[in-house]
Design a protein around this motif. Structure first.
Motif, PDB file in Angstrom:
ATOM      1  N   SER A 108      -1.962  17.815  -9.442  1.00 21.85           N
ATOM      2  CA  SER A 108      -3.201  18.345  -8.860  1.00 21.85           C
ATOM      3  C   SER A 108      -2.950  19.695  -8.183  1.00 21.85           C
ATOM      4  CB  SER A 108      -3.779  17.359  -7.854  1.00 21.85           C
ATOM      5  OG  SER A 108      -2.890  17.182  -6.778  1.00 21.85           O
TER       6      SER A 108
ATOM      7  N   LEU B 244      -4.970  11.538   2.765  1.00 24.55           N
ATOM      8  CA  LEU B 244      -5.808  10.522   3.407  1.00 24.55           C
ATOM      9  C   LEU B 244      -5.729  10.676   4.919  1.00 24.55           C
ATOM     10  CD1 LEU B 244      -7.564   7.993   2.920  1.00 24.55           C
ATOM     11  CD2 LEU B 244      -5.513   6.636   3.217  1.00 24.55           C
TER      12      LEU B 244
ATOM     13  N   SER C 252     -13.040  12.516   9.110  1.00 23.59           N
ATOM     14  CA  SER C 252     -14.188  11.619   9.023  1.00 23.59           C
ATOM     15  C   SER C 252     -14.416  10.887  10.335  1.00 23.59           C
ATOM     16  CB  SER C 252     -13.973  10.586   7.913  1.00 23.59           C
ATOM     17  OG  SER C 252     -13.862  11.214   6.671  1.00 23.59           O
TER      18      SER C 252
ATOM     19  N   VAL D 208      -6.409  12.879  -7.755  1.00 22.97           N
ATOM     20  CA  VAL D 208      -6.346  13.415  -6.391  1.00 22.97           C
ATOM     21  C   VAL D 208      -7.205  14.665  -6.259  1.00 22.97           C
ATOM     22  CG1 VAL D 208      -4.820  14.496  -4.722  1.00 22.97           C
ATOM     23  CG2 VAL D 208      -4.096  12.437  -5.884  1.00 22.97           C
TER      24      VAL D 208
ATOM     25  N   PHE E 276       0.827  -1.205   0.000  1.00 23.37           N
ATOM     26  CA  PHE E 276       0.000   0.000   0.000  1.00 23.37           C
ATOM     27  C   PHE E 276       0.863   1.258   0.000  1.00 23.37           C
ATOM     28  CE2 PHE E 276      -2.172   3.458   2.170  1.00 23.37           C
ATOM     29  CZ  PHE E 276      -3.335   3.546   1.441  1.00 23.37           C
TER      30      PHE E 276
ATOM     31  N   LYS F  62     -18.186  15.951   2.466  1.00 21.94           N
ATOM     32  CA  LYS F  62     -17.643  15.840   3.824  1.00 21.94           C
ATOM     33  C   LYS F  62     -17.310  14.389   4.181  1.00 21.94           C
ATOM     34  CE  LYS F  62     -18.967  20.160   5.652  1.00 21.94           C
ATOM     35  NZ  LYS F  62     -19.404  20.649   4.356  1.00 21.94           N
ATOM     36  N   GLU F  63     -16.836  13.647   3.187  1.00 22.48           N
ATOM     37  CA  GLU F  63     -16.408  12.268   3.429  1.00 22.48           C
ATOM     38  C   GLU F  63     -14.963  12.114   2.956  1.00 22.48           C
ATOM     39  OE1 GLU F  63     -17.566   9.647   4.809  1.00 22.48           O
ATOM     40  OE2 GLU F  63     -19.701  10.076   5.121  1.00 22.48           O
ATOM     41  N   PRO F  64     -14.019  12.848   3.548  1.00 22.02           N
ATOM     42  CA  PRO F  64     -12.655  12.834   2.994  1.00 22.02           C
ATOM     43  C   PRO F  64     -12.003  11.454   3.019  1.00 22.02           C
ATOM     44  CG  PRO F  64     -12.722  13.991   5.088  1.00 22.02           C
ATOM     45  CD  PRO F  64     -14.133  13.759   4.696  1.00 22.02           C
ATOM     46  N   PHE F  65     -12.247  10.704   4.111  1.00 18.47           N
ATOM     47  CA  PHE F  65     -11.544   9.417   4.212  1.00 18.47           C
ATOM     48  C   PHE F  65     -11.964   8.486   3.093  1.00 18.47           C
ATOM     49  CE2 PHE F  65     -10.527   5.234   5.891  1.00 18.47           C
ATOM     50  CZ  PHE F  65      -9.232   5.444   6.327  1.00 18.47           C
ATOM     51  N   LEU F  66     -13.277   8.483   2.827  1.00 17.61           N
ATOM     52  CA  LEU F  66     -13.790   7.606   1.771  1.00 17.61           C
ATOM     53  C   LEU F  66     -13.144   7.937   0.433  1.00 17.61           C
ATOM     54  CD1 LEU F  66     -15.904   5.541   0.741  1.00 17.61           C
ATOM     55  CD2 LEU F  66     -17.394   7.484   0.328  1.00 17.61           C
TER      56      LEU F  66
ATOM     57  N   PHE G 185     -10.454   9.924  -0.435  1.00 17.85           N
ATOM     58  CA  PHE G 185      -8.996   9.770  -0.568  1.00 17.85           C
ATOM     59  C   PHE G 185      -8.592   8.307  -0.478  1.00 17.85           C
ATOM     60  CE2 PHE G 185      -8.865  14.345   0.704  1.00 17.85           C
ATOM     61  CZ  PHE G 185      -8.357  14.783  -0.500  1.00 17.85           C
ATOM     62  N   GLY G 186      -9.380   7.525   0.320  1.00 18.24           N
ATOM     63  CA  GLY G 186      -9.118   6.086   0.360  1.00 18.24           C
ATOM     64  C   GLY G 186      -9.342   5.456  -1.003  1.00 18.24           C
TER      65      GLY G 186
ATOM     66  N   TYR H  93      -6.756  14.978   5.890  1.00 23.62           N
ATOM     67  CA  TYR H  93      -8.170  15.291   5.698  1.00 23.62           C
ATOM     68  C   TYR H  93      -9.046  14.138   6.150  1.00 23.62           C
ATOM     69  CZ  TYR H  93      -6.482  19.196   2.929  1.00 23.62           C
ATOM     70  OH  TYR H  93      -5.853  20.335   2.525  1.00 23.62           O
ATOM     71  N   GLY H  94      -8.559  12.907   5.914  1.00 26.13           N
ATOM     72  CA  GLY H  94      -9.367  11.731   6.227  1.00 26.13           C
ATOM     73  C   GLY H  94      -9.637  11.597   7.708  1.00 26.13           C
TER      74      GLY H  94
ATOM     75  N   GLY I 161       2.853   1.657  -3.165  1.00 24.51           N
ATOM     76  CA  GLY I 161       2.109   1.696  -4.415  1.00 24.51           C
ATOM     77  C   GLY I 161       1.248   2.924  -4.596  1.00 24.51           C
ATOM     78  N   THR I 162       1.108   3.743  -3.542  1.00 24.73           N
ATOM     79  CA  THR I 162       0.280   4.940  -3.679  1.00 24.73           C
ATOM     80  C   THR I 162       1.150   6.177  -3.503  1.00 24.73           C
ATOM     81  OG1 THR I 162      -0.243   4.839  -1.338  1.00 24.73           O
ATOM     82  CG2 THR I 162      -1.796   3.798  -2.820  1.00 24.73           C
TER      83      THR I 162
ATOM     84  N   CYS J 273      -6.484   6.294  -3.256  1.00 22.00           N
ATOM     85  CA  CYS J 273      -5.323   5.437  -2.997  1.00 22.00           C
ATOM     86  C   CYS J 273      -5.517   4.059  -3.617  1.00 22.00           C
ATOM     87  CB  CYS J 273      -5.096   5.291  -1.496  1.00 22.00           C
ATOM     88  SG  CYS J 273      -4.338   6.728  -0.763  1.00 22.00           S
ATOM     89  N   LEU J 274      -6.730   3.521  -3.442  1.00 23.92           N
ATOM     90  CA  LEU J 274      -6.984   2.191  -4.003  1.00 23.92           C
ATOM     91  C   LEU J 274      -6.875   2.200  -5.522  1.00 23.92           C
ATOM     92  CD1 LEU J 274      -9.896   0.774  -1.819  1.00 23.92           C
ATOM     93  CD2 LEU J 274      -7.455   0.273  -1.748  1.00 23.92           C
TER      94      LEU J 274
ATOM     95  N   TYR K 167      -4.936   4.093  -7.281  1.00 21.71           N
ATOM     96  CA  TYR K 167      -3.498   4.068  -7.607  1.00 21.71           C
ATOM     97  C   TYR K 167      -2.945   2.655  -7.474  1.00 21.71           C
ATOM     98  CZ  TYR K 167      -2.867   9.063  -8.114  1.00 21.71           C
ATOM     99  OH  TYR K 167      -2.920  10.350  -8.570  1.00 21.71           O
TER     100      TYR K 167
END
Lengths: 275, 237
Positions: free
Chosen positions: B180, A119, A126, B188, A107, B199-203, B205-206, A122-123, A110-111, B209-210, B212
């Motif tokens: 970006s 992530l 959440s 991105v 992970f 307002k769902e940043p984790f979703l 950006f996750g 900002y993440g 690869g990203t 990442c996936l 990529y």
């Protein structure tokens, strides 16, 4: 018949003149271009050393430089500590250890670092309520901690791979030899295996340090005022392009100095291998 | 879970199409950069491999600069530098205009500069893996220097350089994310917009990442195929 002329008087024929081949002309033209641009760069920077821009922003650049060094140093250190268990798990025989470690490394390698930083920074928003209930929200709210966290995780994955590769590179006979000498496992690992592995790992570690320095510029995007961040701030306030040129010179200097020092270091540590 | 799927769906209320557009931009940027980076890198490797010291030095200066600068800084240097350069040039001939450089092109140029300096090292080490006898053989057959390069050296060079170039490709795909920052609507950036609105940043950006990761997996499959293709001559032996 006269005697042959003594060797001292014999003249070596003059070397044939080097011809101006196309490649030679091209090389000289390109070098001339580099020299002209280098000289004009030095002139440009020299004429701006006492300019209002430099006088105003120079202290900021120093601060940014120190912040960059802090980010890189801290992340590399934490990453190095984290990489040991990850490398151990990755080369474990048990799949319950090796599979998660493989996933982790895959992970983070690869990203893009930028996406990882976003992530985390900002993440984390959440999970605000959850993080607040554990008391970690203060940590993830700060861009500084997030950057250190993201960079540490990222470099730990790379360092784990370097460490694993280097340890695997040590032949099995070294373990067996130490066993035959009656050395305990920790002594074998720290005194026999690790020094040999470190010699192999030195070059990739150096590359990783340089990659980290270059990658740390990403911190500027999430409001950290490292060298890049200060540069962007200076540019956005002054619209003076020399902001970026100074930054380029500073970054090139850091990386080049580090590369040379590392080369010396490697030469010194592997001097017994020279034939 | 259902909520997340709704957000990621296509069409009304979903962000799937936005993300898909971002993926398209990311992939096309990487693919558009690749040929320029490869050709430039090959030419620089040729220069480094030549016996002419001045040419070697010129090529080494190039790689030192572009391997030493952070990619983000290279990007800004190209993006703002070209913009200011054109404006100054126009001012000289009497125009006073505000020019904005296309961020896709700026990203392409910056990434190609970085890619080529790394690729030149890959090509150079591949050059070192080809014995002198191959050049001499070509010479003995009466082939011109160009033909020797094209028909004898290059096919072997590609085979030798491919693993390193494959790694560089994976790095290139990851580096496109930096674009970006100068406003190109890549994966991105689109994920960031979706994150801000929903307002769902984790979703988001996750998911980025996936994506990529998936791109990396597809690339590895493709690279394995290319590697097999480049070794097709060896199987017969």
């Amino acid at each position: 018949m006269t005697a042959a002329t003594p060797a001292s008087e014999a003249k070596r024929p003059p070397a044939p003149p080097r011809r101006w081949t196309n490649t030679r002309v091209l090389g000289h033209v390109l070098m001339a271009l580099w020299i002209v641009s280098g000289v004009s760069l030095v002139y440009y920077l020299g004429s701006n050393v006492a300019s209002p821009f430099v006088l105003k922003y120079w202290p900021n650049y120093i601060d940014g430089f120190l912040v960059t060094l802090q980010i890189v140093g801290l992340s590399l250190l934490i990453g190095a500590l984290l990489s040991v268990p990850i490398a151990a798990a990755r080369s474990s025989k048990w799949i319950i250890f090796s599979a998660p470690a493989y996933g982790y490394v895959y992970f983070f390698r690869g990203t893009p670092l930028l996406a990882q930083t976003f992530l985390i920074y900002y993440g984390a928003g959440s999970f605000r309520t959850e993080l607040e209930s554990v008391g970690l929200w203060g940590f993830f709210r700060e861009a500084w901690y997030c950057v250190i966290f993201a960079f540490s995780l990222n470099t730990s994955a790379y360092q784990a791979e370097i460490l694993r590769g280097a340890l695997q590179n040590v032949p099995k006979g070294q373990w067996e030899g130490a066993l035959a000498l009656g050395l305990s496992r920790p002594v074998t690992f720290f005194k026999v295996i690790l020094p040999q592995a470190m010699m192999v790992a030195l070059r990739p570690y150096g590359n990783e340090v340089i990659l980290m320095i270059k990658g740390s510029a990403i911190a500027s995007i999430i409001t950290i005022y490292d060298l890049m961040g200060e540069t962007r701030r200076a540019y956005s306030r002054s619209y003076d392009f020399q902001a970026y040129i100074w930054a380029a010179v500073l970054y090139l200097m850091i990386v080049e100095v580090l590369r040379r020092v590392w080369d010396r270091f490697e030469l010194r540590l592997t001097r017994h291998l020279k034939r | 879970m259902n909520e997340a799927l709704t957000l990621l769906s296509f069409g009304e209320g979903g962000w799937g199409d936005t993300i898909a557009r971002g993926i398209l931009v990311t992939v096309s940027l990487a693919i558009a950069t690749l040929p320029f980076g490869l050709i430039l890198g090959f030419l620089i490797a040729l220069a480094k491999n030549s016996s002419e010291p001045s040419l070697k030095l010129a090529a080494n200066i190039y790689t030192t600069i572009f391997r030493g600068l952070p990619e983000l800084l290279t990007l800004f240097l190209v993006y703002f530098g070209v913009q200011i350069g054109i404006q100054q040039g126009l001012k000289l001939i009497g125009f006073d205009a505000y020019i904005e450089v296309n961020s896709f092109v700026a990203g392409m140029v910056a990434l190609a500069l970085v890619f080529s300096s790394y690729a030149s090292e890959a090509f150079l080490s591949a050059f070192r893996g080809i014995p002198v006898g191959q050049y001499e053989g070509g010479n003995a057959l009466g082939l011109s220097r160009f033909k020797t390069m094209r028909f004898i050296i290059l096919p072997q060079l590609i085979r030798l350089a491919l693993p390193a170039l494959g790694n560089l490709w994976l790095i290139l795909v990851k580096e496109t994310s930096l674009v970006s920052v100068i406003g190109l609507a890549d994966l991105v950036r689109e994920a960031g917009i979706a994150a801000r609105v929903t307002k769902e940043p984790f979703l988001f950006f996750g998911v980025a990442c996936l994506v990529y990761l998936v791109l990396a997996m597809i690339s590895s499959i493709g690279l394995a195929w290319v590697e097999r293709w480049s070794k097709r001559g060896e199987a017969a032996r």
